[in-house]
Design an enzyme around this catalytic site. Sequence first.
Site, short mmCIF file in Angstrom:
data_model
loop_
_atom_site.label_atom_id
_atom_site.label_comp_id
_atom_site.label_asym_id
_atom_site.label_seq_id
_atom_site.Cartn_x
_atom_site.Cartn_y
_atom_site.Cartn_z
CD GLU A 83 34.37 57.30 65.06
OE1 GLU A 83 34.11 57.30 63.84
OE2 GLU A 83 33.83 58.07 65.87
CG ASP A 84 38.46 55.51 68.05
OD1 ASP A 84 37.72 56.52 68.08
OD2 ASP A 84 38.09 54.40 68.45
#
Length: 495
Positions: A83-84
């Site tokens: 996700e990041d």
Amino acid sequence: MDNNHQLEADFQLLKTLFNNYPHPIDMAVIEKGWQFAVEAHRGQKRLTGEPYVNHPLQTAIILARWKLDQDAIIAGLLHDVIEDAGIKRSEINRDFSKQVGRLVEGVTKISNIKLRGSVDQVFVENLRKMFLAMAKDIRVVLVKLADRTHNMRTLYALDKDRQKKIAKETLEIYAPLAERLGMGEVKTELEDLAFPYVYPGEYNWVKSASKNFYREAEKHIDLMKRGLLTKFRKEKIEVRIHARKKHFYSLWRKLEREEVDRDFDKIHDIVAMRILVDKTVDCYSALGIVHGMFKPVPHIGISDFIAQPKPNGYRSIHTKVFGPKGRIVEVQIRTYRMHEEAEWGVAAHWVYSEIKSKGVSDSLLEEGAGLKMNKFWWVRELIGWQKQFSDTKDYLAAVKIDILKHRNFIFSPNGDVYDLPAGATPIDFAYAVHTDLPNFIKGAKVNGKMVPLNYQLKSGDVVEIVKSKERKKPNRDWLNFAVTALAKREIKKSN
Ligand code: MN
């Protein structure tokens, strides 16, 4: 300590948690997971100002305290890298294992579903279905709970709006989920962390109004404890006795009950006495000793959750007795094993089944053996949870567990859930969303990537229909792969 030293110290702490672990841990793999996370999040910071990687590290530490297995710990360390940090699942598969890749992706998917900040029916429904669909592996949910726990511990760093939204979601979703999974300790922490953000006025009131009552109750318990310890020694029963303070949020909830009406004198367990013993049979001896010294309160007396455990597996004997000065005091009696289960619930069970699968058999295991440990027992829990939430006749309630796994839950980017048959495609999805939507279909994205329209959706996929500006007639060729009756009918109708 500067940031790097703190990180290093905490990583060492993580490693020490693996001493006395019930299953073997490969330290080299843990080191590798840590290095992977450090690299992936290099240069990223959290709103608290600390290096981002501290968050996955703390998540892994929480998971290690729950004694989860190596794959789950690694997944904790890597849970935000897709996700990041733009890492691909294939890289995780390659460097670790498919299982770890699957876990990380599962957590990412759960996090991607927008749980909109309302309690309306649709929201709760979506959420339940999401868990049913996503959490084929209980560890996905546990990593998510650990992630949320650390986020709640650091919530102070966020702006007011987000604090309230996240805290509310925690109270409405994650704390009840922890409870349903029998993780009392986790539920308690999440509730008390969220309470001041969601109900600041009420929190402050409970905090100050309860002070004297806590103190008084603790004094009484202390008096009782001394007498009881002497008696137990005489009877040669080994016990540990401590006072359990009711936490703020559940105290407040009880005070708000109609029959209590904010009257502290009506709350008998603001501080309860907890007696821990070795064996189940000692629980009943202990009960006899307690009642011999302090008369049980008639009518509201004893609950034997050992003979009849609560649906979430909770076991303990509860009794209410007249303590010093005629005060009513709640006494809870349980074994150490039951205590551990009550605090850590499904995580504790998980450890047992892990031990079992490794072929290690001991008396600990025996005690847990009465509990259902097949891999769907917690799904039943979730369904119980669902019933508790609403009386609407949700079809899911009627669905048998054994067919649940064959269901195909497909998500829209904003968290709506569609239950589509196996083999369903983005076309079926589009018709399920709205019968007009396929007239504008230009393409489809699954989990953020473009796919052909005949792509076969898998449970848990997040599907986004890419729209064109102009309206077009549905393509008759879609009949070659659409599977739902609705889609087929609509395509035929317009051709
Ligand atoms: Mn996270």
